[in-house]
Structure formats: structure tokens, C-alpha cells
Design a protein around this motif. Sequence first.
Motif, PDB file in Angstrom:
ATOM      1  N   GLN A   5       0.858  -1.172   0.000  1.00 43.02           N
ATOM      2  CA  GLN A   5       0.000   0.000   0.000  1.00 43.02           C
ATOM      3  C   GLN A   5       0.907   1.239   0.000  1.00 43.02           C
ATOM      4  N   PRO A   6       0.402   2.414  -0.395  1.00 42.05           N
ATOM      5  CA  PRO A   6       1.271   3.604  -0.504  1.00 42.05           C
ATOM      6  C   PRO A   6       1.994   4.001   0.779  1.00 42.05           C
ATOM      7  N   ASP A   7       1.332   3.987   1.934  1.00 42.63           N
ATOM      8  CA  ASP A   7       1.997   4.416   3.170  1.00 42.63           C
ATOM      9  C   ASP A   7       3.109   3.462   3.614  1.00 42.63           C
ATOM     10  N   PRO A   8       2.879   2.151   3.645  1.00 40.89           N
ATOM     11  CA  PRO A   8       4.005   1.252   3.958  1.00 40.89           C
ATOM     12  C   PRO A   8       5.123   1.324   2.922  1.00 40.89           C
ATOM     13  N   PHE A   9       4.771   1.578   1.664  1.00 39.16           N
ATOM     14  CA  PHE A   9       5.785   1.737   0.619  1.00 39.16           C
ATOM     15  C   PHE A   9       6.702   2.909   0.951  1.00 39.16           C
ATOM     16  N   ALA A  72      -5.397   7.802  -9.563  1.00 42.16           N
ATOM     17  CA  ALA A  72      -5.233   9.237  -9.828  1.00 42.16           C
ATOM     18  C   ALA A  72      -5.541  10.064  -8.582  1.00 42.16           C
ATOM     19  N   LYS A  73      -6.470   9.592  -7.764  1.00 45.29           N
ATOM     20  CA  LYS A  73      -6.835  10.323  -6.546  1.00 45.29           C
ATOM     21  C   LYS A  73      -5.711  10.290  -5.508  1.00 45.29           C
ATOM     22  N   GLU A  74      -5.026   9.175  -5.397  1.00 45.06           N
ATOM     23  CA  GLU A  74      -3.962   9.016  -4.413  1.00 45.06           C
ATOM     24  C   GLU A  74      -2.664   9.686  -4.844  1.00 45.06           C
ATOM     25  N   HIS A  75      -2.528   9.964  -6.122  1.00 45.81           N
ATOM     26  CA  HIS A  75      -1.246  10.392  -6.676  1.00 45.81           C
ATOM     27  C   HIS A  75      -0.729  11.692  -6.073  1.00 45.81           C
ATOM     28  N   LEU A  76      -1.557  12.706  -5.897  1.00 47.37           N
ATOM     29  CA  LEU A  76      -1.090  13.993  -5.385  1.00 47.37           C
ATOM     30  C   LEU A  76      -0.566  13.884  -3.952  1.00 47.37           C
ATOM     31  N   ARG A  77      -1.284  13.167  -3.104  1.00 43.96           N
ATOM     32  CA  ARG A  77      -0.830  13.001  -1.718  1.00 43.96           C
ATOM     33  C   ARG A  77       0.468  12.197  -1.667  1.00 43.96           C
ATOM     34  N   ALA A  83       8.148  13.649  -2.251  1.00 49.02           N
ATOM     35  CA  ALA A  83       9.034  14.816  -2.363  1.00 49.02           C
ATOM     36  C   ALA A  83       9.688  15.123  -1.025  1.00 49.02           C
ATOM     37  N   THR A  84       8.955  14.973   0.060  1.00 46.30           N
ATOM     38  CA  THR A  84       9.511  15.201   1.397  1.00 46.30           C
ATOM     39  C   THR A  84      10.627  14.198   1.692  1.00 46.30           C
ATOM     40  N   ILE A  85      10.403  12.956   1.341  1.00 46.28           N
ATOM     41  CA  ILE A  85      11.426  11.921   1.561  1.00 46.28           C
ATOM     42  C   ILE A  85      12.669  12.213   0.728  1.00 46.28           C
TER      43      ILE A  85
END
Length: 123
Positions: A5-9, A72-77, A83-85
Motif C-alpha cells: 500500500q502507498p503508506d508502507p511503501f 489518480a486520486k492518491e497520486h497527489l498526496r 518529495a519530502t522523503i
Amino acid sequence: MVLLQPDPFLSELTNMYERSQEKGSVWVTLKRSSLKSKAARQKLETQGSEIEYRCLVRATDGTKTISTSLSAKEHLRFQASYATILRAHTHALKKRERKDKKKTAEGDKKQLGDVKKANTTKS
């Protein structure tokens, strides 16, 4: 390859950057994907239904590979967190050396003057 999932990634990507801080590299690739086989995509196209494409993000440090799939909805967040990482872990990059504009302008003027003098003495 592990599909997370995006957050664990993002947390695993942070760990990869920290492990490779002293020596090594981390490669991150982004790719458009429908996560369906080519035959399934062709079948959907012939039926006239629209294919939902997702963004497949892969990261590897040479030994371990992780990936995630984004809508597409998750992409911006995700992009903001990524970018922060990157800002936090790209401190080893060298600063680009910039030339002083005044010095280069004076040097260009001198070179042009020398070329003009050489051309007038040849004639």
C-alpha cells in the motif's frame, strides 16, 4: 517484488534510503499500468469499456525491490510525501558551481575585442 500500500511503501522507501546512505543507490521508477494482462486490456477495449490506468511505482536498492500502485486520486498526496522523503535523503548531492556573471561578461568582452583586433590586423 512486494506490492505494498502507498503508506508502507513510503516508510520502506525511507528505510532503503537510510540503508544506502553510506554506500549504494536507490532507483525509483514510475510507470503507467492497468495491472491487467494484454489480452484482458484488448477484451475491454473491444467491449468499449474504459480502462482505468494506475501509476506503478517501483523502488530497488539492488537487493530488495518494493512496489505500489496508485490511483489518480492518491497520486497527489503520494507525490507530496515522496518529495519530502527525497528532500530529506538527497543531502549527498554536490552543489553546482556557478560562474560569476560579472566576470564572465568581462571575459566575453575581452575575447570579442581580441577577435576584432586580430581581424583588423589581418586585413
